[in-house]
Scaffold this motif. Structure first.
Motif, PDB file in Angstrom:
ATOM      1  N   GLU A   1       1.676   0.426  -8.160  1.00  0.00           N
ATOM      2  CA  GLU A   1       2.735  -0.575  -8.249  1.00  0.00           C
ATOM      3  C   GLU A   1       2.334  -1.755  -9.120  1.00  0.00           C
ATOM      4  OE1 GLU A   1       4.290  -1.818  -4.513  1.00  0.00           O
ATOM      5  OE2 GLU A   1       4.469   0.233  -3.775  1.00  0.00           O
ATOM      6  N   SER A   2       1.051  -2.045  -9.150  1.00  0.00           N
ATOM      7  CA  SER A   2       0.570  -3.193  -9.901  1.00  0.00           C
ATOM      8  C   SER A   2      -0.569  -2.758 -10.827  1.00  0.00           C
ATOM      9  CB  SER A   2       0.051  -4.261  -8.930  1.00  0.00           C
ATOM     10  OG  SER A   2      -0.641  -5.254  -9.632  1.00  0.00           O
ATOM     11  N   PRO A   3      -0.544  -3.225 -12.073  1.00  0.00           N
ATOM     12  CA  PRO A   3      -1.669  -2.909 -12.964  1.00  0.00           C
ATOM     13  C   PRO A   3      -2.988  -3.516 -12.481  1.00  0.00           C
ATOM     14  CG  PRO A   3       0.145  -3.881 -14.206  1.00  0.00           C
ATOM     15  CD  PRO A   3       0.514  -3.935 -12.758  1.00  0.00           C
ATOM     16  N   ILE A   4      -2.895  -4.562 -11.675  1.00  0.00           N
ATOM     17  CA  ILE A   4      -4.109  -5.198 -11.156  1.00  0.00           C
ATOM     18  C   ILE A   4      -4.849  -4.237 -10.223  1.00  0.00           C
ATOM     19  CG2 ILE A   4      -4.979  -7.096  -9.726  1.00  0.00           C
ATOM     20  CD1 ILE A   4      -2.553  -8.727 -10.768  1.00  0.00           C
ATOM     21  N   SER A   5      -4.122  -3.590  -9.325  1.00  0.00           N
ATOM     22  CA  SER A   5      -4.767  -2.643  -8.415  1.00  0.00           C
ATOM     23  C   SER A   5      -5.273  -1.416  -9.170  1.00  0.00           C
ATOM     24  CB  SER A   5      -3.808  -2.223  -7.311  1.00  0.00           C
ATOM     25  OG  SER A   5      -2.695  -1.541  -7.838  1.00  0.00           O
ATOM     26  N   ALA A   6      -4.549  -1.015 -10.206  1.00  0.00           N
ATOM     27  CA  ALA A   6      -5.002   0.130 -11.007  1.00  0.00           C
ATOM     28  C   ALA A   6      -6.295  -0.210 -11.740  1.00  0.00           C
ATOM     29  CB  ALA A   6      -3.916   0.534 -11.995  1.00  0.00           C
ATOM     30  N   PHE A   7      -6.376  -1.409 -12.306  1.00  0.00           N
ATOM     31  CA  PHE A   7      -7.588  -1.804 -13.021  1.00  0.00           C
ATOM     32  C   PHE A   7      -8.764  -1.958 -12.061  1.00  0.00           C
ATOM     33  CE2 PHE A   7     -10.423  -4.890 -15.069  1.00  0.00           C
ATOM     34  CZ  PHE A   7     -10.688  -4.196 -16.241  1.00  0.00           C
TER      35      PHE A   7
ATOM     36  N   GLU B   1      -3.488  -3.430  -3.146  1.00  0.00           N
ATOM     37  CA  GLU B   1      -2.030  -3.490  -2.988  1.00  0.00           C
ATOM     38  C   GLU B   1      -1.661  -4.289  -1.741  1.00  0.00           C
ATOM     39  OE1 GLU B   1       0.589  -2.397  -4.816  1.00  0.00           O
ATOM     40  OE2 GLU B   1      -0.668  -1.587  -6.407  1.00  0.00           O
ATOM     41  N   ARG B   2      -2.397  -4.116  -0.648  1.00  0.00           N
ATOM     42  CA  ARG B   2      -2.117  -4.868   0.581  1.00  0.00           C
ATOM     43  C   ARG B   2      -2.418  -6.358   0.370  1.00  0.00           C
ATOM     44  NH1 ARG B   2       0.809  -1.745   0.863  1.00  0.00           N
ATOM     45  NH2 ARG B   2       0.596   0.269   1.806  1.00  0.00           N
ATOM     46  N   LEU B   3      -3.495  -6.668  -0.325  1.00  0.00           N
ATOM     47  CA  LEU B   3      -3.812  -8.077  -0.605  1.00  0.00           C
ATOM     48  C   LEU B   3      -2.757  -8.711  -1.504  1.00  0.00           C
ATOM     49  CD1 LEU B   3      -7.683  -7.920  -1.172  1.00  0.00           C
ATOM     50  CD2 LEU B   3      -6.452  -8.893   0.770  1.00  0.00           C
ATOM     51  N   LEU B   4      -2.273  -7.961  -2.484  1.00  0.00           N
ATOM     52  CA  LEU B   4      -1.226  -8.503  -3.368  1.00  0.00           C
ATOM     53  C   LEU B   4       0.096  -8.690  -2.618  1.00  0.00           C
ATOM     54  CD1 LEU B   4      -1.897  -6.516  -6.661  1.00  0.00           C
ATOM     55  CD2 LEU B   4      -2.337  -8.933  -6.219  1.00  0.00           C
ATOM     56  N   ALA B   5       0.344  -7.851  -1.631  1.00  0.00           N
ATOM     57  CA  ALA B   5       1.572  -7.989  -0.847  1.00  0.00           C
ATOM     58  C   ALA B   5       1.541  -9.247   0.022  1.00  0.00           C
ATOM     59  CB  ALA B   5       1.772  -6.769   0.027  1.00  0.00           C
ATOM     60  N   LEU B   6       0.348  -9.682   0.401  1.00  0.00           N
ATOM     61  CA  LEU B   6       0.225 -10.893   1.199  1.00  0.00           C
ATOM     62  C   LEU B   6       0.466 -12.160   0.381  1.00  0.00           C
ATOM     63  CD1 LEU B   6      -2.884 -10.051   3.387  1.00  0.00           C
ATOM     64  CD2 LEU B   6      -0.486 -10.086   4.087  1.00  0.00           C
ATOM     65  N   LEU B   7       0.225 -12.090  -0.901  1.00  0.00           N
ATOM     66  CA  LEU B   7       0.356 -13.285  -1.765  1.00  0.00           C
ATOM     67  C   LEU B   7       1.776 -13.581  -2.133  1.00  0.00           C
ATOM     68  CD1 LEU B   7      -2.684 -12.760  -4.130  1.00  0.00           C
ATOM     69  CD2 LEU B   7      -2.535 -14.205  -2.127  1.00  0.00           C
TER      70      LEU B   7
END
Length: 102
Positions: A59-65, A96-102
């Motif tokens: 879902e996010s390029p950040i988690s993919a990287f 992904e879970r950390l990004l969902a919290l932000l």
């Protein structure tokens, strides 16, 4: 009917690409530079095909990287393919879970 012809032409072209080097180059290749180049072609093709898919698979390029960095680090540490894949999957899940919290 035209689909049949497209498939036939594609099969012929694919066959020629694989058959011509085998029939035309029957001697061992002596040039070290050319042999080295041919040795690394499959790895370069695999990297060129998978790298864009890695960065767009989540879902996010950040988690993919982040998963890519972890997978490369675990791979260089000498772990097996299943361990590398599992670590990458866990990294994607956590990020992904950390990004969902932000």
């Amino acid at each position: 009917m035209s689909l049949f012809w497209y498939l036939l032409v594609m099969a012929g072209v694919t066959y020629l690409i694989r058959m011509l080097p085998l029939t035309l180059l029957q001697k061992k290749i002596q040039n070290r530079r050319l042999r080295s180049f041919l040795f690394y072609v499959p790895y370069a093709c695999l990297a060129a095909m998978t790298f864009p898919a890695i960065l767009s698979a989540t879902e996010s390029p950040i988690s993919a990287f982040a998963a890519l960095v972890v997978a490369v680090a675990v791979g260089f540490a000498g772990r097996g393919l299943v361990t590398v894949a599992a670590c990458a999957c866990v990294t994607v899940f956590v990020v992904e879970r950390l990004l969902a919290l932000l």
